[in-house]
Design a protein around this motif. Sequence first.
Motif, PDB file in Angstrom:
ATOM      1  N   ALA A  46      -9.410  63.710 -42.948  1.00  0.00           N
ATOM      2  CA  ALA A  46     -10.161  62.460 -42.858  1.00  0.00           C
ATOM      3  C   ALA A  46      -9.987  61.611 -44.118  1.00  0.00           C
ATOM      4  N   VAL A  47     -10.118  62.225 -45.278  1.00  0.00           N
ATOM      5  CA  VAL A  47     -10.054  61.470 -46.530  1.00  0.00           C
ATOM      6  C   VAL A  47      -8.657  60.900 -46.759  1.00  0.00           C
ATOM      7  N   THR A  48      -7.624  61.695 -46.481  1.00  0.00           N
ATOM      8  CA  THR A  48      -6.248  61.243 -46.712  1.00  0.00           C
ATOM      9  C   THR A  48      -5.906  60.031 -45.865  1.00  0.00           C
ATOM     10  N   ILE A  49      -6.267  60.068 -44.593  1.00  0.00           N
ATOM     11  CA  ILE A  49      -5.983  58.937 -43.712  1.00  0.00           C
ATOM     12  C   ILE A  49      -6.745  57.698 -44.167  1.00  0.00           C
ATOM     13  N   PHE A  50      -7.997  57.888 -44.576  1.00  0.00           N
ATOM     14  CA  PHE A  50      -8.795  56.756 -45.040  1.00  0.00           C
ATOM     15  C   PHE A  50      -8.184  56.123 -46.290  1.00  0.00           C
ATOM     16  N   VAL A  51      -7.810  56.945 -47.258  1.00  0.00           N
ATOM     17  CA  VAL A  51      -7.247  56.425 -48.504  1.00  0.00           C
ATOM     18  C   VAL A  51      -5.870  55.810 -48.258  1.00  0.00           C
ATOM     19  N   PHE A  52      -5.057  56.458 -47.437  1.00  0.00           N
ATOM     20  CA  PHE A  52      -3.705  55.976 -47.162  1.00  0.00           C
ATOM     21  C   PHE A  52      -3.735  54.541 -46.639  1.00  0.00           C
ATOM     22  N   PHE A  53      -4.574  54.281 -45.659  1.00  0.00           N
ATOM     23  CA  PHE A  53      -4.613  52.941 -45.084  1.00  0.00           C
ATOM     24  C   PHE A  53      -5.389  51.965 -45.959  1.00  0.00           C
ATOM     25  N   SER A  54      -6.307  52.457 -46.776  1.00  0.00           N
ATOM     26  CA  SER A  54      -7.002  51.579 -47.712  1.00  0.00           C
ATOM     27  C   SER A  54      -6.040  51.014 -48.747  1.00  0.00           C
ATOM     28  N   LEU A  55      -5.010  51.787 -49.104  1.00  0.00           N
ATOM     29  CA  LEU A  55      -4.025  51.346 -50.085  1.00  0.00           C
ATOM     30  C   LEU A  55      -2.925  50.490 -49.471  1.00  0.00           C
ATOM     31  N   SER A  56      -2.883  50.404 -48.146  1.00  0.00           N
ATOM     32  CA  SER A  56      -1.825  49.664 -47.471  1.00  0.00           C
ATOM     33  C   SER A  56      -2.008  48.160 -47.629  1.00  0.00           C
ATOM     34  N   GLY A  57      -0.887  47.442 -47.626  1.00  0.00           N
ATOM     35  CA  GLY A  57      -0.943  45.988 -47.656  1.00  0.00           C
ATOM     36  C   GLY A  57      -1.231  45.381 -46.305  1.00  0.00           C
ATOM     37  N   SER A  58      -1.255  46.199 -45.248  1.00  0.00           N
ATOM     38  CA  SER A  58      -1.545  45.733 -43.892  1.00  0.00           C
ATOM     39  C   SER A  58      -2.724  46.524 -43.347  1.00  0.00           C
ATOM     40  N   LYS A  59      -3.778  45.837 -42.943  1.00  0.00           N
ATOM     41  CA  LYS A  59      -4.998  46.522 -42.508  1.00  0.00           C
ATOM     42  C   LYS A  59      -5.500  45.912 -41.204  1.00  0.00           C
ATOM     43  N   LEU A  60      -5.814  46.775 -40.255  1.00  0.00           N
ATOM     44  CA  LEU A  60      -6.501  46.397 -39.028  1.00  0.00           C
ATOM     45  C   LEU A  60      -7.553  47.468 -38.739  1.00  0.00           C
ATOM     46  N   PRO A  61      -8.646  47.124 -38.062  1.00  0.00           N
ATOM     47  CA  PRO A  61      -9.753  48.078 -37.902  1.00  0.00           C
ATOM     48  C   PRO A  61      -9.359  49.422 -37.304  1.00  0.00           C
ATOM     49  N   GLY A  62      -8.476  49.422 -36.315  1.00  0.00           N
ATOM     50  CA  GLY A  62      -8.153  50.669 -35.628  1.00  0.00           C
ATOM     51  C   GLY A  62      -7.298  51.633 -36.415  1.00  0.00           C
ATOM     52  N   TYR A  63      -6.784  51.216 -37.560  1.00  0.00           N
ATOM     53  CA  TYR A  63      -5.876  52.083 -38.303  1.00  0.00           C
ATOM     54  C   TYR A  63      -6.514  53.410 -38.702  1.00  0.00           C
ATOM     55  N   ILE A  64      -7.823  53.428 -38.993  1.00  0.00           N
ATOM     56  CA  ILE A  64      -8.449  54.664 -39.462  1.00  0.00           C
ATOM     57  C   ILE A  64      -8.983  55.537 -38.324  1.00  0.00           C
ATOM     58  N   ALA A  65      -8.754  55.150 -37.076  1.00  0.00           N
ATOM     59  CA  ALA A  65      -9.240  55.965 -35.950  1.00  0.00           C
ATOM     60  C   ALA A  65      -8.750  57.416 -36.007  1.00  0.00           C
ATOM     61  N   PRO A  66      -7.514  57.716 -36.482  1.00  0.00           N
ATOM     62  CA  PRO A  66      -7.076  59.124 -36.504  1.00  0.00           C
ATOM     63  C   PRO A  66      -7.885  60.029 -37.421  1.00  0.00           C
ATOM     64  N   MET A  67      -8.725  59.477 -38.321  1.00  0.00           N
ATOM     65  CA  MET A  67      -9.497  60.328 -39.215  1.00  0.00           C
ATOM     66  C   MET A  67     -10.716  60.929 -38.519  1.00  0.00           C
ATOM     67  N   PHE A  68     -11.145  60.364 -37.391  1.00  0.00           N
ATOM     68  CA  PHE A  68     -12.413  60.757 -36.796  1.00  0.00           C
ATOM     69  C   PHE A  68     -12.429  62.161 -36.196  1.00  0.00           C
ATOM     70  N   PRO A  69     -11.333  62.702 -35.664  1.00  0.00           N
ATOM     71  CA  PRO A  69     -11.377  64.111 -35.257  1.00  0.00           C
ATOM     72  C   PRO A  69     -11.701  65.061 -36.412  1.00  0.00           C
ATOM     73  N   GLY A  70     -11.188  64.781 -37.607  1.00  0.00           N
ATOM     74  CA  GLY A  70     -11.535  65.603 -38.760  1.00  0.00           C
ATOM     75  C   GLY A  70     -13.020  65.530 -39.065  1.00  0.00           C
ATOM     76  N   LEU A  71     -13.589  64.327 -39.012  1.00  0.00           N
ATOM     77  CA  LEU A  71     -15.025  64.176 -39.227  1.00  0.00           C
ATOM     78  C   LEU A  71     -15.823  64.906 -38.145  1.00  0.00           C
TER      79      LEU A  71
END
Length: 608
Positions: free
Chosen positions: A348-373
């Motif tokens: 969960a944390v890795t996916i969140f940080v990875f996309f937070s550092l990206s220059g391109s952001k859309l809301p659905g990008y962090i959806a893959p972290m939710f199974p870990g949560l």
Amino acid sequence: MPHRSDRLAAKPGLLPTRAAASWHAARAASLPALTVALVVTAFALLWFGTLGLRHLLGPDEGRYAEIAREMLGSGDWVTIRYDGLKYFEKPPFHMWVTAVSYALFGIGDWQARLCVALAGAVGLGASMLATARWFGARAGLMAGLVLASAPMWNVAAHFNTLDMTLSGAMACVLASLLLAQHPAATPAARCRWMLACWAAMGVAVLTKGLVGVALPGLVLVLYTAVTRDLALWRRLHAPAGIALMLLVAVPWYWLVAQRNPEFLHFFFIHEHWQRYTSTVHARSGALWYFVPLLAGGFLPWLGLLPDMVRAVARRAGVAHPARTANLPRQPIQTFQPFQPALMAGLWAVTIFVFFSLSGSKLPGYIAPMFPGLAILAGAVLSHTAERTWARQLRAMLAVGAIGLLASPVIATLDANHTPNALYRSYAIWAALACALIMASAAAALWLLRRHGRMASVTGYAFGMLLAFSVALLGHEAIGRSASGIDLVAPIARVLRPGMPLYGVGMLDHTLPFYLRHPLTMVAQADELAFGAAQEPHKWLPTIDAFVDAWQHGPRAIALLSPQAFAELSARVPMHVIARDWRRVAVANFAFAGELQPRRLAPDFPAIP
């Protein structure tokens, strides 16, 4: 008084013994079959039965629905096209599944969303299975309830984008890895689960590119850096697994590159490297862009986060070395027990940080972290004390009340070029959703006192799913006109097969799908710029070229913004077919039932 089951589950220590696991399994098995069937049926009806109750929204829903329609119509399943132009921004797996859905069930809204609904359900089931294996059957059930009712997961599973298809595949990657690394897994079972893990990565790569293998790889590297468990890498069945992943993913990449030499540079450089490292796609956001999305997307279960962090710190689920007989023999002093909670947390944390550092952001990008949560939340809920759970429910009562009091603010909005009247209509649905949140929390408190924590969590989860489904369904008050569905019938009466349908300075993502007719872009190629550059004869690059085709070419229809219509109708004859607050549909020929622009102008002001 708390149920005896709840008192046992609430005892400290997150390391379930075999006796506890057996007790959990027995407890789950003792649930009445009719009760289980009714609960599953209720969730399934709400999950799948609402897919067709909204019209598609642009850009994503209309885009991927139309790509799949054109794919099925052309029979070309290799070279992806959108409005007849090459479109290489994403791989084809999602569109393949959608095209198959059309072939089986016809073309429509729910068929376009079936892929994401199935992906969400499969990811949910895989997460439940992995949680149950490591933390007990009760925890597995809890994880499923958490994930089904997490707004980010259930909304994404009803919105036709690639994010949920990727998330479903990634959930299977995580679940298969966890199942393979369980100490009781036989060598044959470990091999099967790891092959499933690699195959799921292949599907992820075929859904959204290299992120499907980069993210799991990054999580694995971080996990081994934290635990220093290098022996894990020897249990991945990498040679056979990599071969299987390549077998799943590579054939399409090879075929499309053979047929389109320009594909490789555009896809891997422009769509991967530049998308992540720059703002070339104009989707930038602050470093904390995903923080409110995480809070809202996990809202019903935010109160569990402190316990979830403690579960990772206490190495929840770690098996005692005495129960590792099924692992390959190795010196006990070098053995590092696998840590499922840490793996889920790092996921969960890795996916969140990875996309937070990206220059391109859309809301659905962090959806893959939710199974870990959800896996961590299931492990925590399986032992949470009744008093702690009651506090969570009271907190959600307060959240629902605040939302209900604030819902009239929605009726005051007039943003994103959306008329205020539409926001006023949606405010009623938002208020209803907040009222359902309050009702669900209150009902869960009652169930907690009368029937125990399992019934309370189940009722609460279903109520949350219902509330957020109502909020999503209510968006049809805005989405219906945005989709342009009310313009379809009058345009279809005039439009004929093969007739040009121009998009003048605008890429309409939904009307082409509903009209079953692709656009020809004019003056502004928008996201079809790459395809237009490859096949310049398939679009009109200037307004002057359009004016010439409009006056001297075949019968045609055009879609324009109200402002563009006001400007161009002074230059060339335009016969109004239909219009709404976003677009005007016109023809270059007279027809029966033509609308008079002067009569419509006061009701449809130009929107800048």
